[in-house]
Design a protein around this motif. Sequence first.
Motif, PDB file in Angstrom:
ATOM      1  N   LEU A 114       0.820  -1.216   0.000  1.00 15.10           N
ATOM      2  CA  LEU A 114       0.000   0.000   0.000  1.00 15.10           C
ATOM      3  C   LEU A 114       0.849   1.258   0.000  1.00 15.10           C
ATOM      4  N   THR A 124       3.764  -0.390   4.410  1.00 15.21           N
ATOM      5  CA  THR A 124       2.425  -0.830   4.796  1.00 15.21           C
ATOM      6  C   THR A 124       1.885  -1.761   3.716  1.00 15.21           C
ATOM      7  N   GLN A 126      -0.980  -5.240   2.688  1.00 14.88           N
ATOM      8  CA  GLN A 126      -2.142  -6.037   3.024  1.00 14.88           C
ATOM      9  C   GLN A 126      -1.676  -7.396   3.556  1.00 14.88           C
ATOM     10  N   GLU A 222      -4.468  -4.486   7.335  1.00 13.90           N
ATOM     11  CA  GLU A 222      -3.297  -3.715   6.915  1.00 13.90           C
ATOM     12  C   GLU A 222      -2.242  -3.857   7.995  1.00 13.90           C
TER      13      GLU A 222
END
Length: 474
Positions: A114, A124, A126, A222
């Motif tokens: 992300l 960051t 998933q 996340e």
Amino acid sequence: MNAPATTTHLLPEIRLRAVPQAFIGALQARFGAQCSLAQAVREQHGRDEGSFQAPPPSAVVFAESTQDVADAVQLASQYAVPVIPYGAGSSLEGHLLAVQGGISIDLNRMNRVLSVNAEDLSVTVQPGITRKQLNDVIKDTGLFFPIDPGADASIGGMSATRASGTNAVRYGTMRENVLALEVVTASGEVIRTGTRAKKSSAGYDLTRLMVGSEGTLGIMTEITVRLHPLPEAVSAAICSFPSIEAAVRTTIETIQFGVPIARVELIDRHGVRLVNAHSKLDLREEPMLLMEFHGSPSGVQEQAATVQDIASENGGQSFEWASTPEERSRLWAARHSAYFAAVQSRPGCRIISTDTCVPISRLADCLLDSVQEAEASGIPYFLVGHVGDGNFHFGYLLDPNIPEERITAEALNHKLVARALRLGGTCSGEHGVGLHKIGFLPDETGAGAVDMMRAIKRVLDPRNILNPGKIFVL
């Protein structure tokens, strides 16, 4: 110090809860083709790499977003149906088994990076992205994610089990490397914990609470993790020893001498033999240490020379050095293929894997007595270990058609855990409790601590729908 383990550590009783047809209909209406009732799909999501078996989940939802996860959990909460998060399926302790029925939420399609914050050494992602996929995406940044449990596990699964692996002696575990989370709670609410800042003293540390909770308190959607600079120089070596004791003594002296070694892994003679047969290698079939050094060229050279001197004093021989990525990959293939080499050595077998971890000073005391017990049992086994941080694994190879072998292996594990606890260690260094180690948890932490865990679970998951029957039984 807690008393030695005295309970019987077997799979808890399977108590399937009702899955109303109205719930299945609501899932199909919301998710369409993302919801599967196919027997093969359900069976795939109802097993892991462990040795236990249970009925498959009633349905599998393939989540593609946080909203998908939240909607699935909200429906499950409405009907009081258990929900089990699913990542790479590589866990060993029965984490994925639907022992109370319910559905599986497959997070593999949620596999995007992300944001990369290279200046802050963080990323960051998933939960469905695997560690190898992550490192491939960030390879041009000069950074890497070092946690390596061996399997190409998902970042979500690694966070949920507080995994570590071969690099933990230098870079720590998931506990130290997860900074922040987005989590779907048992009611389907989406919350955030932690920040990208290096430190915080704001309120309860909910990130640490979730990391290692094995999907029983929330589903991570996340995850922000630390990255580390790629070392300027890397060198690896293997070294054979006349005995396990000599290899362990070398490890202890290396750590106590303050050498910042990145990896130091043990494979016993059985493991080396299995790897040789599986990978067509010709390694000396003796206890072996696999070591890796990170740093500047001069620093790596100094570390390697120091460890070679320590090893030589303990009878180490047949050093083989590797400085190119290809050479290092060839050496590390021995360690990473040990589990699958063992499985192939006895067709149809199942493996019970131990996961004790002790203070480094007590490693020899714990390991050597356990080796003697394993040798005397007659059960085929192998031994590997992240011995730089006191963590090691016996793998007992069981014929599922011979119940006496499981009884013997569980008795060996029982003795090993009791010994580790007496020496100030833990029943699980990195695999998690899951199903297999439920009985050991009170022996390690005490009944009061387990009661506090149950109280947290009841507050955060009052309908007991998030991976129920794992860690402890309510």
